[in-house]
Write a protein that holds these residues in place. Structure first.
Motif, PDB file in Angstrom:
ATOM      1  N   ASP A  68      42.367  38.458  34.612  1.00 53.29           N
ATOM      2  CA  ASP A  68      41.705  39.496  35.395  1.00 53.29           C
ATOM      3  C   ASP A  68      40.674  38.825  36.287  1.00 53.29           C
ATOM      4  N   SER A  70      38.009  38.819  39.854  1.00 58.36           N
ATOM      5  CA  SER A  70      37.107  39.629  40.664  1.00 58.36           C
ATOM      6  C   SER A  70      37.533  39.571  42.126  1.00 58.36           C
ATOM      7  N   ASN A  79      33.878  40.719  32.049  1.00 60.98           N
ATOM      8  CA  ASN A  79      34.040  42.032  31.416  1.00 60.98           C
ATOM      9  C   ASN A  79      34.999  42.879  32.254  1.00 60.98           C
ATOM     10  N   PRO A  80      36.292  42.591  32.185  1.00 65.32           N
ATOM     11  CA  PRO A  80      37.257  43.305  33.048  1.00 65.32           C
ATOM     12  C   PRO A  80      37.303  44.803  32.823  1.00 65.32           C
ATOM     13  N   ASN A  81      37.010  45.257  31.603  1.00 65.15           N
ATOM     14  CA  ASN A  81      37.064  46.693  31.326  1.00 65.15           C
ATOM     15  C   ASN A  81      35.955  47.470  32.027  1.00 65.15           C
ATOM     16  N   GLU A  82      34.950  46.743  32.508  1.00 60.33           N
ATOM     17  CA  GLU A  82      33.828  47.386  33.190  1.00 60.33           C
ATOM     18  C   GLU A  82      33.867  47.147  34.696  1.00 60.33           C
ATOM     19  N   GLY A  84      36.162  48.098  37.054  1.00 62.30           N
ATOM     20  CA  GLY A  84      36.700  49.123  37.939  1.00 62.30           C
ATOM     21  C   GLY A  84      37.651  48.542  38.975  1.00 62.30           C
ATOM     22  N   LYS A  87      38.577  44.729  39.664  1.00 62.28           N
ATOM     23  CA  LYS A  87      39.523  43.970  38.842  1.00 62.28           C
ATOM     24  C   LYS A  87      40.845  43.786  39.570  1.00 62.28           C
ATOM     25  N   SER A  89      44.580  41.717  38.980  1.00 66.33           N
ATOM     26  CA  SER A  89      45.439  40.914  38.108  1.00 66.33           C
ATOM     27  C   SER A  89      46.036  39.761  38.903  1.00 66.33           C
TER      28      SER A  89
END
Length: 296
Positions: A68, A70, A79-82, A84, A87, A89
Motif C-alpha cells: 500500500d 501513498s 497506516n494504510p487503513n487510515e 483513505g 492509498k 496499491s
C-alpha cells in the motif's frame, strides 16, 4: 431524506469523476490470490555482468511484492487503513546485483513501484550503487502522465547533486507490467527511459529515446519482451513464463560500444521461494538462503 439522497448522489458523482482508469482484461480475483497473500516472491539468478570491458560472474535477486503506497508522498504507507484515497496499491520490484571487479565489489539495487489495478505508469523508481570508490543514488517520481521529476546524488564531480525532469515510459517499469499481465506491456515504437542501472553504468544523462518493443514466443511455455533502442546501443530481453503468475526466468542486456564491441550481460534463474521474508530475520532462518542457492 431527499437532501440525504441528493448528497449521496453528489458524493458518488464526485468519487466517479476522481476515479482513475482501471487496467482491462485482467482477472484480478485470480491475480489477488497470488499477490495479496501477504508474501513476496523471491527468485535468485546466476549473473554474468559486463563491467570495465570484462564479464564478471555474480548474482542477482528479484523480489516482487505488493504494498500500500501513498499517492501524495510516494512512499509505503505506515497506516494504510487510515489513508483513505491516499492509498494506492502497487507491485514493487526490488532487483539486486552483486559482483566483483578485481579487488573490489559492486552492490547494486533498483526498485520500481507500479500501480496494480490503476492504468498508470510506474509512480517511482530508485537505484543505488555502492563500490569502494563511493556510492550514488538516483530517483524518479511520477508527476503526471509520463512526466517525472528526477534527482541524482553522485560522488563524481561532473554529476554532483542534480535535479532534472524527463518524460517517457521507464524501461524499469516493464518488469512489473509483465507480472501484472504481459498484455500491459506497450508494443511498437515507444519513447523510453533507459534503465537507471544503465544510466549508472554509462554515466550518460537520463533522457527518453525512441525504442521498439515486441513480445515474441520463444518456446511452448515461454515468451520474451524485447526492447531495441533506435540508437543501436542497447537491447534488453526479458524471458517469462506464459502461464500466470508470469514468473521471470532470465534476461539479457546487449550494450554496443562506440567501436562496435558488444557486451552481453545475462541472468538465468536458479532458485524461487514465496515467503514473508521480512519475518525471517533470525540466524535460524539462514537456511532459506541456501534453498535459494544464494552465495552473497
Amino acid at each position: 431524506m431527499l437532501k440525504q439522497t441528493i448528497f449521496g448522489i453528489l458524493v458518488l458523482a464526485i468519487a466517479a469523476s476522481c476515479s482513475q482508469p482501471q487496467r482491462e482484461n485482467i482477472d484480478f480475483d485470480a491475480w489477488g490470490k497470488y499477490w495479496f497473500q501477504g508474501k513476496a516472491e523471491l527468485s535468485s539468478f546466476e549473473l554474468t555482468q559486463y563491467r570495465y570491458g570484462e564479464a564478471r560472474e555474480g548474482e542477482a535477486v528479484l523480489i516482487f511484492v505488493t504494498e500500500d503506497f501513498s499517492r501524495k508522498n510516494q512512499v509505503k504507507l505506515d497506516n494504510p487503513n487510515e489513508a483513505g484515497r491516499d492509498k494506492l496499491s502497487v507491485i514493487k520490484m526490488n532487483q539486486t546485483r552483486d559482483f566483483v571487479t578485481g579487488i573490489y565489489p559492486y552492490h547494486m539495487m533498483l526498485s520500481a513501484f507500479t500501480p496494480t489495478k490503476e492504468q498508470s505508469n510506474g509512480v517511482k523508481f530508485t537505484s543505488s550503487v555502492q563500490e569502494w570508490c563511493g556510492q550514488s543514488f538516483s530517483q524518479l517520481n511520477l508527476k503526471s502522465g509520463n512526466s517525472y521529476s528526477g534527482k541524482l546524488f553522485s560522488y563524481f564531480e561532473k554529476e554532483g547533486d542534480q535535479s532534472f525532469s524527463v518524460s517517457g515510459l521507464a524501461e524499469d517499469d516493464i518488469w512489473n507490467l509483465i507480472r501484472i499481465n504481459p498484455n500491459q506491456v506497450p508494443t511498437g515504437s515507444v519513447q523510453m527511459l533507459p534503465s537507471l542501472f544503465y544510466q549508472r553504468f554509462t554515466h550518460k544523462a537520463l533522457e527518453s529515446q525512441e525504442a521498439f518493443v515486441r513480445v515474441q514466443s520463444i518456446s511452448e511455455n515461454r515468451s520474451q519482451v524485447e526492447v531495441t533502442y533506435s540508437t543501436g546501443s542497447r537491447v534488453l530481453k526479458i524471458d517469462y513464463e506464459n502461464e500466470f503468475p508470469h514468473q521471470i526466468m532470465g534476461w539479457e542486456e546487449t550494450d554496443t560500444r562506440s567501436d562496435g564491441t558488444q557486451e552481453v550481460t545475462k541472468a538465468t534463474r536458479k532458485g524461487l521461494k514465496v515467503v514473508d521474508y521480512w519475518t525471517k530475520n533470525k540466524v535460524e532462518d539462514e537456511f532459506l538462503r541456501r534453498e535459494l542457492n544464494l552465495k552473497y
